[in-house]
Design a protein around this motif. Structure first.
Motif, PDB file in Angstrom:
ATOM      1  N   ALA A  40       0.828  -1.203   0.000  1.00  9.72           N
ATOM      2  CA  ALA A  40       0.000   0.000   0.000  1.00  9.72           C
ATOM      3  C   ALA A  40       0.865   1.258   0.000  1.00  9.72           C
ATOM      4  O   ALA A  40       0.614   2.214  -0.744  1.00  9.72           O
ATOM      5  CB  ALA A  40      -0.933  -0.011   1.209  1.00  9.72           C
ATOM      6  N   VAL A  41       1.914   1.251   0.823  1.00  7.65           N
ATOM      7  CA  VAL A  41       2.833   2.386   0.880  1.00  7.65           C
ATOM      8  C   VAL A  41       3.525   2.577  -0.467  1.00  7.65           C
ATOM      9  O   VAL A  41       3.672   3.704  -0.957  1.00  7.65           O
ATOM     10  CB  VAL A  41       3.872   2.184   2.010  1.00  7.65           C
ATOM     11  N   ALA A  42       3.954   1.473  -1.085  1.00  9.68           N
ATOM     12  CA  ALA A  42       4.637   1.553  -2.383  1.00  9.68           C
ATOM     13  C   ALA A  42       3.709   2.116  -3.457  1.00  9.68           C
ATOM     14  O   ALA A  42       4.123   2.959  -4.270  1.00  9.68           O
ATOM     15  CB  ALA A  42       5.140   0.172  -2.789  1.00  9.68           C
ATOM     16  N   LEU A  43       2.435   1.671  -3.469  1.00  9.76           N
ATOM     17  CA  LEU A  43       1.475   2.186  -4.450  1.00  9.76           C
ATOM     18  C   LEU A  43       1.225   3.672  -4.215  1.00  9.76           C
ATOM     19  O   LEU A  43       1.198   4.467  -5.165  1.00  9.76           O
ATOM     20  CB  LEU A  43       0.162   1.410  -4.366  1.00  9.76           C
ATOM     21  N   ARG A  70      -3.217   2.979   6.325  1.00  7.42           N
ATOM     22  CA  ARG A  70      -4.069   2.256   7.262  1.00  7.42           C
ATOM     23  C   ARG A  70      -5.496   2.782   7.216  1.00  7.42           C
ATOM     24  O   ARG A  70      -6.460   2.014   7.225  1.00  7.42           O
ATOM     25  CB  ARG A  70      -3.513   2.369   8.690  1.00  7.42           C
ATOM     26  N   GLN A  71      -5.645   4.097   7.155  1.00  7.88           N
ATOM     27  CA  GLN A  71      -6.981   4.684   7.086  1.00  7.88           C
ATOM     28  C   GLN A  71      -7.699   4.270   5.807  1.00  7.88           C
ATOM     29  O   GLN A  71      -8.925   4.114   5.792  1.00  7.88           O
ATOM     30  CB  GLN A  71      -6.905   6.214   7.148  1.00  7.88           C
ATOM     31  N   THR A  75      -7.005  -0.312   0.238  1.00  6.08           N
ATOM     32  CA  THR A  75      -7.866  -0.355  -0.949  1.00  6.08           C
ATOM     33  C   THR A  75      -7.203   0.412  -2.090  1.00  6.08           C
ATOM     34  O   THR A  75      -7.017   1.635  -1.982  1.00  6.08           O
ATOM     35  CB  THR A  75      -9.238   0.268  -0.642  1.00  6.08           C
ATOM     36  N   PRO A  76      -6.840  -0.251  -3.199  1.00  2.00           N
ATOM     37  CA  PRO A  76      -6.087   0.421  -4.259  1.00  2.00           C
ATOM     38  C   PRO A  76      -6.755   1.683  -4.814  1.00  2.00           C
ATOM     39  O   PRO A  76      -6.082   2.706  -4.997  1.00  2.00           O
ATOM     40  CB  PRO A  76      -5.957  -0.662  -5.341  1.00  2.00           C
ATOM     41  N   ALA A  82      -6.461   9.212  -3.059  1.00  2.86           N
ATOM     42  CA  ALA A  82      -5.785   9.998  -2.019  1.00  2.86           C
ATOM     43  C   ALA A  82      -4.473  10.566  -2.539  1.00  2.86           C
ATOM     44  O   ALA A  82      -4.139  11.731  -2.290  1.00  2.86           O
ATOM     45  CB  ALA A  82      -5.531   9.130  -0.787  1.00  2.86           C
ATOM     46  N   ALA A  83      -3.721   9.754  -3.273  1.00  2.00           N
ATOM     47  CA  ALA A  83      -2.447  10.215  -3.824  1.00  2.00           C
ATOM     48  C   ALA A  83      -2.644  11.401  -4.758  1.00  2.00           C
ATOM     49  O   ALA A  83      -1.838  12.342  -4.768  1.00  2.00           O
ATOM     50  CB  ALA A  83      -1.756   9.066  -4.552  1.00  2.00           C
TER      51      ALA A  83
END
Length: 215
Positions: A40-43, A70-71, A75-76, A82-83
């Motif tokens: 998730a962090v990497a994505l 985490r929040q 979910t991709p 968000a990004a």
């Protein structure tokens, strides 16, 4: 169509994504899990670089990035939306504002389907496909925080004329099949859980239906 192809063409294998199992002979279902924290962090980092090329996960910001992921519950689609907000948000502001996720997680790629441009629209699409009995149960299940077992779900299940216990269990199973409800089968008694995004949406619908006060 898939059933006909498989019946007539013995050497063909089909890989498909779907909201729920197709229920055709020989089907093997693989439920796609949420991304692990590292993935998730990497994505998130990869997608942020599209709008903020100098961004990098560092020792100074890694805890905030992990909090964001985490929040978003791994979910991709939520991570990508968000990004994209990092074009105008600081990382700390994004982490703070995710409590208003349905207002924040919008503005997806214009080439995407409309339901993939906002988290709320994605859940709308799934919810609108449900028969009313399942919608009503989904709304009621949003009152549980931290998960629940079958008996608890059945205790709040809406009563429908002519319905019995098996009808409500079928509705519960259908929500699992449609990926609106997660189930952990590793314990002696299966435990069900709504992702926080799903729970927020269900609470919203419960209030709209005027059912919140009586649940």
């Amino acid at each position: 169509v898939i059933a006909a192809i498989l019946k007539q063409c013995s050497g063909v294998k089909i890989l498909a994504t779907s909201q729920e199992p197709l229920h055709v002979a020989g089907e093997h279902v693989f439920r796609v899990p949420a991304l692990a924290q590292g993935d998730a962090v990497a994505l998130f980092a990869d997608r942020v670089k599209l709008v903020q090329p100098s961004f990098a996960v560092t020792n100074e910001n890694v805890s905030v990035v992990e909090n964001v992921c985490r929040q978003l519950e791994g979910t991709p689609l939520a991570i990508e939306l968000a990004a994209a907000r990092m074009a105008t948000f600081s990382l700390h502001l994004l982490a703070e504002k995710l409590s208003e996720r349905f207002r924040i997680l919008t503005g997806g790629n214009r080439e995407s389907l409309p339901r993939h441009r906002a988290l709320h629209a994605t859940i709308d699409w799934s919810y609108d496909l449900l028969p009313e009995r399942e919608r009503a149960l989904f709304r009621k299940l949003s009152v549980f925080s931290g998960g629940f077992v079958a008996n608890q779900a059945l205790a709040v299940a809406p009563i429908h004329e002519g319905a019995d216990l098996l009808d409500e269990i079928d509705a519960l199973s259908s929500l699992v099949n449609k990926s609106l409800l997660a189930v952990d089968l590793s314990t002696e008694e299966p435990r069900y859980n709504l992702l926080e995004s799903m729970r927020d949406y269900g609470c919203e619908k419960l209030d709209e239906a005027g059912e919140a006060a009586g649940t």
